[in-house]
Enzyme design. Sequence first.
Site, PDB file in Angstrom:
ATOM      1  N   ASP A   1      -6.395   1.302   0.947  1.00 20.01           N
ATOM      2  CA  ASP A   1      -6.519   1.152   2.263  1.00 20.01           C
ATOM      3  C   ASP A   1      -7.956   0.995   2.820  1.00 20.01           C
ATOM      4  O   ASP A   1      -8.525   0.514   2.063  1.00 20.01           O
ATOM      5  CB  ASP A   1      -5.901   2.710   2.943  1.00 20.01           C
ATOM      6  CG  ASP A   1      -7.135   3.785   2.371  1.00 20.01           C
ATOM      7  OD1 ASP A   1      -8.006   3.517   1.773  1.00 20.01           O
ATOM      8  OD2 ASP A   1      -6.827   5.019   3.128  1.00 20.01           O
TER       9      ASP A   1
ATOM     10  N   LYS B   1       0.887  -1.282  -0.050  1.00 19.67           N
ATOM     11  CA  LYS B   1       0.135  -0.160  -0.164  1.00 19.67           C
ATOM     12  C   LYS B   1       0.788   1.187   0.170  1.00 19.67           C
ATOM     13  O   LYS B   1       0.601   2.253  -0.814  1.00 19.67           O
ATOM     14  CB  LYS B   1      -1.116   0.080   1.331  1.00 19.67           C
ATOM     15  CG  LYS B   1      -1.868   0.941   1.263  1.00 19.67           C
ATOM     16  CD  LYS B   1      -2.699   1.326   2.527  1.00 19.67           C
ATOM     17  CE  LYS B   1      -1.657   2.045   3.416  1.00 19.67           C
ATOM     18  NZ  LYS B   1      -2.220   2.300   4.669  1.00 19.67           N
TER      19      LYS B   1
END
Length: 210
Positions: free
Chosen positions: A139, A121
Amino acid sequence: MTTKERYARVLEWFAETMPAPKTELHYDTPFHLLLAVILSAQCTDKRVNMITPALFEAYPDAASLAEASPEEVFEYIKSVSYPNNKTKSLIGAARTIVDEFGGEIPDNIDDLIRIPGVGRKTANVMLAVVWNKAAMAVDTHVFRVSERIGLTTGSKTPLATEQALVKHIPEELIPMAHHWLILHGRYVCKARRPDCLNCGLKDMCRHYGN
């Protein structure tokens, strides 16, 4: 509505309502953005932005942070979540950047994820924000919003969500779509009390429909 039509509708709405989205983390260099993104894990951008000015001034580059002691760094970041672990990550990241990448932030995911504190991420955030690459950071906001408005169906993991979004969103829009979904999830399509009445996508939202 087909998947193609749904994506087109969502992207069109975001482009009209949020034509110039950007990260809410404050930074001045790629290195400082990396520090901010690491600090933002399970912490609000608002809190991170409160402590990074002093941190950035103290450590303007990877070389300076690589030489810092954990006690010194901890004092700058002690108000964020998990400060002990993040202190280790920041110093470890700086040392790896100096030792393996000549003090510069690498611009590809394989090298980025070799840096302590950098998962997929965080690496995708860097690629999208710094280099405007077609990287989709997933996320909790992106994961939740994508499922609610039908961009994904039954997605079990962030990687599955990432793969679905990258498959269906035009490459040139992916960096912006990353911000669109995050900001929509942060301010409108919130986890506990989504503001459905003020959402322009409610007509196609599974959550609102239920």
